[in-house]
Scaffold this motif. Sequence first.
Motif, mmCIF file in Angstrom:
data_model
loop_
_atom_site.group_PDB
_atom_site.id
_atom_site.type_symbol
_atom_site.label_atom_id
_atom_site.label_comp_id
_atom_site.label_asym_id
_atom_site.label_seq_id
_atom_site.Cartn_x
_atom_site.Cartn_y
_atom_site.Cartn_z
ATOM 1 N N UNK A 144 -0.268 2.839 17.144
ATOM 2 C CA UNK A 144 0.449 3.733 16.235
ATOM 3 C C UNK A 144 0.475 3.135 14.842
ATOM 4 N N UNK A 145 0.129 3.946 13.849
ATOM 5 C CA UNK A 145 0.117 3.492 12.466
ATOM 6 C C UNK A 145 0.561 4.644 11.572
ATOM 7 N N UNK A 146 1.201 4.318 10.455
ATOM 8 C CA UNK A 146 1.622 5.328 9.496
ATOM 9 C C UNK A 146 0.460 5.751 8.602
ATOM 10 N N UNK A 147 0.502 6.953 8.057
ATOM 11 C CA UNK A 147 -0.518 7.337 7.086
ATOM 12 C C UNK A 147 -0.622 6.317 5.965
ATOM 13 N N UNK A 148 -1.851 6.003 5.583
ATOM 14 C CA UNK A 148 -2.108 4.977 4.591
ATOM 15 C C UNK A 148 -2.255 3.586 5.159
ATOM 16 N N UNK A 149 -1.943 3.408 6.429
ATOM 17 C CA UNK A 149 -2.041 2.113 7.060
ATOM 18 C C UNK A 149 -3.444 1.787 7.523
ATOM 19 N N UNK A 150 -3.571 0.635 8.176
ATOM 20 C CA UNK A 150 -4.861 0.132 8.627
ATOM 21 C C UNK A 150 -4.806 -0.259 10.092
ATOM 22 N N UNK A 151 -5.973 -0.232 10.715
ATOM 23 C CA UNK A 151 -6.111 -0.612 12.109
ATOM 24 C C UNK A 151 -7.527 -1.123 12.308
ATOM 25 N N UNK A 167 -16.389 12.029 6.423
ATOM 26 C CA UNK A 167 -14.940 12.047 6.450
ATOM 27 C C UNK A 167 -14.314 10.654 6.411
ATOM 28 N N UNK A 168 -15.084 9.613 6.731
ATOM 29 C CA UNK A 168 -14.533 8.261 6.775
ATOM 30 C C UNK A 168 -15.204 7.308 5.803
ATOM 31 N N UNK A 169 -16.283 7.731 5.174
ATOM 32 C CA UNK A 169 -17.013 6.849 4.266
ATOM 33 C C UNK A 169 -16.107 6.355 3.142
ATOM 34 N N UNK A 170 -16.128 5.049 2.912
ATOM 35 C CA UNK A 170 -15.266 4.443 1.918
ATOM 36 C C UNK A 170 -13.947 3.966 2.460
ATOM 37 N N UNK A 171 -13.555 4.425 3.638
ATOM 38 C CA UNK A 171 -12.303 4.007 4.270
ATOM 39 C C UNK A 171 -12.531 3.151 5.512
ATOM 40 N N UNK A 172 -13.591 3.448 6.265
ATOM 41 C CA UNK A 172 -13.894 2.733 7.501
ATOM 42 C C UNK A 172 -15.094 1.827 7.284
ATOM 43 N N UNK A 173 -15.114 0.705 8.005
ATOM 44 C CA UNK A 173 -16.230 -0.219 7.967
ATOM 45 C C UNK A 173 -16.574 -0.657 9.381
ATOM 46 N N UNK A 174 -17.841 -0.531 9.760
ATOM 47 C CA UNK A 174 -18.312 -1.007 11.052
ATOM 48 C C UNK A 174 -18.996 -2.351 10.855
ATOM 49 N N UNK A 230 -10.437 0.301 9.960
ATOM 50 C CA UNK A 230 -10.006 1.599 9.481
ATOM 51 C C UNK A 230 -8.876 1.401 8.480
ATOM 52 N N UNK A 231 -9.119 1.792 7.246
ATOM 53 C CA UNK A 231 -8.133 1.686 6.181
ATOM 54 C C UNK A 231 -7.759 3.072 5.673
ATOM 55 N N UNK A 232 -6.642 3.135 4.967
ATOM 56 C CA UNK A 232 -6.171 4.395 4.380
ATOM 57 C C UNK A 232 -6.169 5.516 5.405
ATOM 58 N N UNK A 233 -5.585 5.255 6.543
ATOM 59 C CA UNK A 233 -5.627 6.209 7.649
ATOM 60 C C UNK A 233 -4.858 7.478 7.319
ATOM 61 N N UNK A 234 -5.401 8.581 7.786
ATOM 62 C CA UNK A 234 -4.833 9.904 7.580
ATOM 63 C C UNK A 234 -4.468 10.516 8.927
ATOM 64 N N UNK A 235 -3.558 11.484 8.930
ATOM 65 C CA UNK A 235 -3.225 12.138 10.201
ATOM 66 C C UNK A 235 -4.443 12.721 10.906
ATOM 67 N N UNK A 236 -5.421 13.202 10.164
ATOM 68 C CA UNK A 236 -6.611 13.760 10.775
ATOM 69 C C UNK A 236 -7.505 12.717 11.435
ATOM 70 N N UNK A 237 -7.224 11.435 11.230
ATOM 71 C CA UNK A 237 -7.941 10.373 11.930
ATOM 72 C C UNK A 237 -7.411 10.145 13.338
#
Length: 116
Positions: A11-18, A63-70, A83-90
């Motif tokens: 569980x993470x808040x919007x804007x958080x990272x995982x 939808x994730x480019x610039x926020x996610x890194x593999x 995963x950075x800058x997480x959004x509810x749609x993630x």
Amino acid sequence: QVQLVESGGGLVQPGGSLRLSCAASGINFSEYYMRWYRQAPRKERELVAVISGIQGATAYADSVRGRFTIAADNAKNTVYLQMNSLKPEDMAVYYCNAWNRKNDYWGQGTQVTVSS
């Protein structure tokens, strides 16, 4: 026996990272395209990110480019999804996949919940 085991969801808040991990056994992932998929409630499974174990090249969904890194740790046979800058749609179940011309393996998934 081949196994892909995902971990790191939660569980993470919007804007958080995982950071998700996918530990592979029974294969050398340097011989595969390692991919992260996700499936949100009432939606089809979609490709999120890919890394080539052979070449190291990466690709991302728009939808994730610039926020996610593999990334991959070859010595540990482990692939990560930062995963950075997480959004509810993630919010979705995230699945690890190993694919090449001869094989196609899937993990069981890890739940990512992003609160509104």
